[in-house]
Design an enzyme around this catalytic site. Structure first.
Site, PDB file in Angstrom:
ATOM      1  CD  GLU A 109      -8.015 -25.995  15.240  1.00  0.00           C
ATOM      2  OE1 GLU A 109      -7.921 -26.189  16.265  1.00  0.00           O
ATOM      3  OE2 GLU A 109      -7.426 -24.959  14.481  1.00  0.00           O
ATOM      4  CB  THR A 110     -12.473 -27.092   8.329  1.00  0.00           C
ATOM      5  OG1 THR A 110     -11.295 -27.406   7.925  1.00  0.00           O
ATOM      6  CG2 THR A 110     -13.568 -26.653   7.835  1.00  0.00           C
TER       7      THR A 110
END
Length: 297
Positions: free
Chosen positions: A46-47
Site C-alpha cells: 500500500e501507498t
C-alpha cells in the site's frame, strides 16, 4: 510539482522487517489515475496519500498497486509517524489523539510520544462486523492453501470479519500448519471473489498460561498482493472476532506475529476497548523510516 515521498517499514523497529508502505505528503491536486500510477510504480502493498492543504483537517487515501482501498493499518502506522517526524503536527509527551479523514469517515489515530520520539501509533478501526451468512467448502479452502482438510481448528468457526475491509478468518490447529501454507493464488483469488473479501487470513492461537499470542498470515491476490507481511485491518478484525467468542478479553493488548515466512517478522498490537458502553477496536505498532526523497508530478 515537487512532493515529498517517504518509505517506512511498519510494525517493526528494524528496516527490512515489518511491512513497507509508501507515504506521499501533499497529495492535493493529484488525480486518482496519478495516485494509482504512483502506487503501482512503487510496488509496495500500500501507498498512502496525505492531503495537507487544510492542516486542521488531514485527509488520507490508500492505494494498492491495483486499486484504492478504504483503510490500511500498516500505512496508517507509517503516516502517523511521518506526521510527527516531518513536523506537520505538534504533539505532546504521552498520548495524542488526532482525527483523520478517511473514505470511511473520521477515524482517530493515537500517537504515543516518549522522550520526544514516537513510541507507537494506534489507529481506531471502522465499526467491526462479523458475517457467518455464507457457505464455505473446507475441502476447496484446504486445496487453495495446500494443506490437509483436517487442518482447521474445530472449536472455532471460519467467518468473515470486518474492521475496514472484509477478510476470511481461518483458525488452524497448529502453528506448523500455518508455516506450511503454500497458497495457490488463483484458487485463493476465486474464493475471494466468490465471498467478496480482500484476503484469506489463516491464524493460530497460542496459549501459554494466561498469556495469549496470535500468529497469522495473509493472502490477498485479488488486490495483487500474494502475501503481506503485516495487515493491521485484518488483525483488527481477527482480534474483534476472538473477543466475540471469548478467546481474548477487552482492554488487553494482544500481539499478532506475522511475516515470518517472508523474512519480514512483524508485530501488530491490538485491543478491544470499551468506554462508556462503546466498543472500539484499535490496532497499532511502530514504524521506522527507510527512504526519504522527492518526486515531481
Amino acid at each position: 510539482m515537487e512532493r515529498k515521498l517517504l518509505i517506512y517499514d511498519s510494525f517493526t523497529t528494524e528496516v527490512f522487517k515489518g511491512n513497507p508502505a509508501g507515504v506521499l505528503l501533499g497529495a492535493d491536486g493529484l488525480k486518482d489515475e496519478e495516485m494509482q500510477n504512483i502506487a503501482k510504480e512503487l510496488g509496495y502493498p500500500e501507498t498512502v496519500f496525505l492531503f495537507l492543504s487544510k492542516p486542521e483537517k488531514i485527509k488520507v487515501r490508500f492505494f494498492t498497486p491495483k486499486e484504492e482501498i478504504d483503510l490500511c493499518g500498516h500505512a496508517t502506522i507509517a503516516y502517523g509517524t511521518a506526521l510527527v517526524e516531518c513536523g506537520i503536527i505538534q504533539v505532546a509527551e504521552g498520548e495524542n489523539q488526532i482525527g483523520i479523514e478517511t473514505n470511511l469517515g473520521i477515524l482517530p489515530i493515537v500517537i504515543k510520544m516518549k522522550n520526544n520520539k514516537v513510541e507507537n501509533v494506534m489507529m481506531y478501526q471502522a465499526s467491526p462486523k462479523i458475517d457467518q451468512n455464507f457457505i464455505i467448502n473446507k475441502n476447496e479452502l484446504a486445496e487453495a492453501l495446500n494443506i490437509s482438510s483436517d487442518s482447521f481448528e474445530d472449536g472455532i468457526e471460519i467467518v468473515k470479519a470486518y474492521t475496514g475491509v472484509w477478510d476470511l478468518m481461518i483458525p488452524l490447529k497448529r502453528k506448523e500448519i500455518l508455516n506450511e501454507i503454500n497458497g495457490n493464488m488463483e484458487k485463493i483469488r476465486k474464493i475471494s471473489e466468490k465471498l467478496d473479501i480482500i484476503s484469506l487470513h489463516p491464524f493460530y492461537i497460542e496459549k501459554i498460561g494466561i498469556e495469549t499470542k496470535l500468529y497469522a498470515r495473509n493472502f490477498a491476490p485479488i488486490v495483487d498482493i500474494d502475501e503481506e507481511a503485516a495487515t493491521g485491518t485484518s488483525n483488527g478484525a481477527l482480534i474483534y472476532y476472538l473477543y466475540t467468542i471469548e478467546k481474548i478479553e477487552s482492554g488487553k493488548i494482544i500481539v499478532v506475529t506475522q511475516g515470518e515466512k517472508l523474512g519480514r517478522k512483524s508485530e501488530i498490537m491490538g485491543k478491544v476497548q470499551i468506554k462508556d458502553e462503546k466498543l472500539d477496536v484499535l490496532i497499532g505498532g511502530t514504524a521506522v523510516k527507510f527512504v526519504e526523497g522527492k518526486i515531481e508530478i
